[in-house]
Design a protein around this motif. Structure first.
Motif, short mmCIF file in Angstrom:
data_model
loop_
_atom_site.label_atom_id
_atom_site.label_comp_id
_atom_site.label_asym_id
_atom_site.label_seq_id
_atom_site.Cartn_x
_atom_site.Cartn_y
_atom_site.Cartn_z
N CYS A 149 0.73 -0.62 -4.94
CA CYS A 149 1.75 -0.39 -5.95
C CYS A 149 2.89 -1.38 -5.69
O CYS A 149 2.97 -1.99 -4.64
CB CYS A 149 2.24 1.05 -5.94
SG CYS A 149 3.08 1.56 -4.44
N TRP A 150 3.73 -1.51 -6.69
CA TRP A 150 4.84 -2.46 -6.62
C TRP A 150 6.14 -1.69 -6.54
O TRP A 150 6.35 -0.73 -7.27
CB TRP A 150 4.84 -3.35 -7.86
CG TRP A 150 3.63 -4.19 -7.96
CD1 TRP A 150 2.40 -3.83 -8.40
CD2 TRP A 150 3.52 -5.55 -7.58
NE1 TRP A 150 1.53 -4.87 -8.32
CE2 TRP A 150 2.19 -5.95 -7.83
CE3 TRP A 150 4.41 -6.49 -7.06
CZ2 TRP A 150 1.74 -7.24 -7.57
CZ3 TRP A 150 3.95 -7.77 -6.81
CH2 TRP A 150 2.63 -8.12 -7.07
N ILE A 190 0.87 -1.17 0.00
CA ILE A 190 0.00 0.00 0.00
C ILE A 190 0.91 1.22 0.00
O ILE A 190 1.84 1.30 0.80
CB ILE A 190 -0.93 -0.01 1.23
CG1 ILE A 190 -1.87 -1.21 1.13
CG2 ILE A 190 -1.70 1.30 1.34
CD1 ILE A 190 -2.73 -1.42 2.35
N PRO A 191 0.70 2.19 -0.89
CA PRO A 191 1.62 3.32 -1.00
C PRO A 191 1.58 4.23 0.23
O PRO A 191 0.59 4.27 0.96
CB PRO A 191 1.13 4.07 -2.24
CG PRO A 191 -0.30 3.70 -2.36
CD PRO A 191 -0.42 2.30 -1.84
N SER A 192 2.64 4.98 0.42
CA SER A 192 2.70 6.01 1.45
C SER A 192 1.84 7.18 1.01
O SER A 192 1.75 7.48 -0.18
CB SER A 192 4.13 6.49 1.65
OG SER A 192 4.94 5.42 1.99
N TYR A 193 1.21 7.85 1.94
CA TYR A 193 0.40 9.02 1.64
C TYR A 193 1.01 10.22 2.34
O TYR A 193 1.38 10.15 3.50
CB TYR A 193 -1.03 8.85 2.16
CG TYR A 193 -1.84 7.85 1.37
CD1 TYR A 193 -2.58 8.26 0.27
CD2 TYR A 193 -1.85 6.52 1.71
CE1 TYR A 193 -3.32 7.35 -0.47
CE2 TYR A 193 -2.58 5.60 0.99
CZ TYR A 193 -3.32 6.02 -0.10
OH TYR A 193 -4.04 5.12 -0.83
N ARG A 205 10.43 2.74 -0.64
CA ARG A 205 9.07 3.16 -0.27
C ARG A 205 8.83 4.65 -0.45
O ARG A 205 7.78 5.05 -0.90
CB ARG A 205 8.79 2.77 1.19
CG ARG A 205 7.45 3.27 1.68
CD ARG A 205 7.21 2.90 3.13
NE ARG A 205 5.94 3.40 3.56
CZ ARG A 205 4.91 2.66 3.93
NH1 ARG A 205 5.03 1.37 3.94
NH2 ARG A 205 3.78 3.21 4.30
N TYR A 206 9.79 5.49 -0.08
CA TYR A 206 9.55 6.93 -0.09
C TYR A 206 10.09 7.63 -1.34
O TYR A 206 10.22 8.84 -1.36
CB TYR A 206 10.11 7.57 1.18
CG TYR A 206 9.34 7.11 2.38
CD1 TYR A 206 8.04 7.54 2.60
CD2 TYR A 206 9.87 6.19 3.27
CE1 TYR A 206 7.30 7.09 3.68
CE2 TYR A 206 9.15 5.74 4.36
CZ TYR A 206 7.86 6.19 4.55
OH TYR A 206 7.13 5.75 5.62
N GLN A 207 10.37 6.88 -2.40
CA GLN A 207 10.70 7.52 -3.66
C GLN A 207 9.43 8.19 -4.19
O GLN A 207 8.32 7.71 -3.99
CB GLN A 207 11.22 6.51 -4.67
CG GLN A 207 12.62 6.02 -4.35
CD GLN A 207 13.15 5.07 -5.40
OE1 GLN A 207 12.46 4.69 -6.34
NE2 GLN A 207 14.40 4.68 -5.23
N GLU A 208 9.60 9.31 -4.88
CA GLU A 208 8.47 10.13 -5.31
C GLU A 208 7.41 9.34 -6.09
O GLU A 208 6.21 9.54 -5.90
CB GLU A 208 8.98 11.30 -6.15
CG GLU A 208 7.96 12.36 -6.41
CD GLU A 208 7.54 13.11 -5.15
OE1 GLU A 208 6.38 13.55 -5.11
OE2 GLU A 208 8.35 13.24 -4.22
#
Length: 106
Positions: A67-68, A16-19, A74-77
């Motif tokens: 997302c994959w 699950i992506p970071s928000y 994880r914290y790449q744009e």
């Protein structure tokens, strides 16, 4: 072999992506400048600094997206989902800590 298994074996996993809110290039430049300015300080300096953060819990949650990405990215744009929400009920919490331990949660 499934596509999911192939990606997992290649080290690319589903998450699950970071928000987070949108940062302008000026925000990013300021943060980098701060980090570079304080890079030479030793551990004793940081023990006397107060770190603070807040967390907001909202009554309306957006559906989970996935997302994959490869490990440690994880914290790449391109792995961050930017969002702006309004109209929901929110409760904010704030806390702090020193190098010697946690402080209050408000």
């Amino acid at each position: 072999m499934t596509l999911r298994r192939g990606l997992n074996e290649a080290g690319i996993c589903c998450h699950i992506p970071s928000y987070k809110g949108m940062l302008t290039p000026a925000h990013k430049e300021c943060r980098l400048g701060f980090a570079l300015e304080h890079l030479p300080h030793d551990e004793n300096y940081w023990r006397n600094i107060i770190f603070t953060d807040e967390k907001v819990f909202q009554s309306v949650a957006a559906p989970a997206r996935q997302c994959w990405w490869r490990p440690n990215t994880r914290y790449q744009e391109n792995h961050i989902h930017h969002r702006a929400m309004s109209g929901s009920v929110a409760v904010s919490f704030w806390g702090w800590m020193l190098g010697y331990g946690p402080g209050d949660l408000v």
